[in-house]
Design an enzyme around this catalytic site. Structure first.
Site, mmCIF file in Angstrom:
data_model
loop_
_atom_site.group_PDB
_atom_site.id
_atom_site.type_symbol
_atom_site.label_atom_id
_atom_site.label_comp_id
_atom_site.label_asym_id
_atom_site.label_seq_id
_atom_site.Cartn_x
_atom_site.Cartn_y
_atom_site.Cartn_z
ATOM 1 N N ASN A 23 -21.715 -31.503 29.042
ATOM 2 C CA ASN A 23 -22.523 -31.511 27.814
ATOM 3 C C ASN A 23 -22.692 -32.961 27.384
ATOM 4 O OD1 ASN A 23 -23.405 -31.469 25.138
ATOM 5 N ND2 ASN A 23 -22.198 -29.689 24.577
ATOM 6 N N HIS A 41 -30.480 -27.177 25.874
ATOM 7 C CA HIS A 41 -29.331 -28.062 25.717
ATOM 8 C C HIS A 41 -28.215 -27.564 26.625
ATOM 9 C CE1 HIS A 41 -25.916 -30.141 24.252
ATOM 10 N NE2 HIS A 41 -25.441 -29.116 23.561
ATOM 11 N N CYS A 83 -26.826 -32.304 18.938
ATOM 12 C CA CYS A 83 -27.346 -31.965 20.264
ATOM 13 C C CYS A 83 -28.798 -31.506 20.258
ATOM 14 C CB CYS A 83 -26.454 -30.908 20.907
ATOM 15 S SG CYS A 83 -24.754 -31.475 21.159
#
EC number: 2.3.1.194
Length: 330
Positions: A287, A257, A115
């Protein structure tokens, strides 16, 4: 820590058409909409259609960014795709993107920092822009829906699919456009066990026993990941800003993020960025892995959120464990 100095000439994003509600994703995992919203702040996410791969999402986002930048694929020097869900173990997903875009002669490679990957990819193209000139296309793209265990409430409720992209170019000749001033990358290899896909690589090839044990799925120790973020990110951000010669109060925008909305609220409070607006897409898209920062950045650009001279802080964190930061002067 690296001084880079190149411009962001355009951004773009793509998310699949299919909207997946909390009720749909939560039912096999034994949780409902209220529980998911309370724990994560996520209300829905997008999942790729059958036959839609990471390179397809990445290509669509890349096209949008190129259009915004007024750059043709033929003008690109390099394409870097940040992903931990590639089309195949090899060749690189970026090679498919290059072909789909028609960017003949462009160098193309993947970056896997999970990520945190997009900022890692952004840093990796800096040398190419300095020494070879031209333009770079950096894309974060992931299709996590293909590696989620439907019964694992710790993971299946969090993730969506998507892609975000940035076109980068030199600061000379001078012109309008945000400047990437500084980048910092960190990896904490002693914490590799916190986020993982256990089987499918050279350490543990995927076989029948692995499939029977569901080792092909993404796995995460959510409590320890949260501990990592809450303990490490505030000090890392403080160090990054100090070394960049910037005060916390100088930051106008924070794009992290999009891991979990509840956790983002907690960590933002700990960062003590008194004048910053935190930008979020986690409620709508979940996400999206390496795509989350460029998707959120593109949404802020399209909303007209940034003004000339403002400082934008990007912060990635994820498997590895890894953390990455970029400072952009708009």
């Amino acid at each position: 820590m690296t001084d880079v100095r190149f411009r962001v000439l355009g951004t773009g994003a793509y998310v699949p058409e299919r909207i997946v509600s909390n009720d749909e994703v939560g039912a096999p995992a034994g949780v409902d909409d209220e529980w998911i919203t309370r724990k994560t702040g996520i209300r829905q996410r997008r999942w790729a259609a059958d036959g839609q791969a990471t390179s397809d999402l990445a290509t669509a986002a890349g096209r949008a960014a190129l259009k915004a930048a007024g750059i043709t694929p033929e003008q690109l020097t390099v394409i870097a795709v940040a992903t931990s869900t590639p089309d195949r173990p090899q060749p690189p997903t970026a090679a498919y993107v290059q072909h789909h875009l028609g960017a003949v002669g462009t160098a193309a490679f993947d970056v896997n920092a999970v990520c945190s990957g997009t900022v890692f990819a952004l840093s990796s193209v800096a040398g190419t822009l300095v020494y070879r000139g031209g333009y770079a296309l950096v894309i974060g793209a992931d299709v996590y829906s293909r590696i989620l265990n439907p019964a694992d409430r710790k993971t299946v409720i969090l993730f969506g699919d998507g892609a975000g992209a940035m076109v980068l170019g030199p600061t000379v000749p001078t012109g309008a456009g945000p400047i990437v001033r500084r980048v910092a990358l960190h990896t904490f290899g002693d914490l590799t066990g916190l986020i993982r896909v256990p089987a499918g690589g050279s350490r543990m090839p995927l076989d029948k026993d692995g499939l029977d044990a569901s080792l092909q799925y993404f796995a995460m120790d959510g409590r320890e990941v949260r501990r990592f973020v809450m303990e490490q990110l505030p000090q890392l951000v403080k160090n990054f800003l100090h070394e960049a010669g910037v005060e916390a109060a100088d930051i106008s925008h924070f794009i992290p993020h999009q891991a979990n909305g509840v956790m983002l609220d907690a960590v933002f409070e700990e960062l003590h960025l008194p004048r910053a607006t935190m930008h979020r897409t986690v409620e709508t898209y979940g996400n999206t892995g390496a795509a989350s920062i460029p998707i959120t950045m593109d949404a802020a650009v399209r909303a007209g959120s940034f003004r000339p001279g403002e400082l934008v802080l990007l912060a990635g964190f994820g498997g590895g464990m890894a953390a990455s930061f970029a400072l952009i002067e708009w």
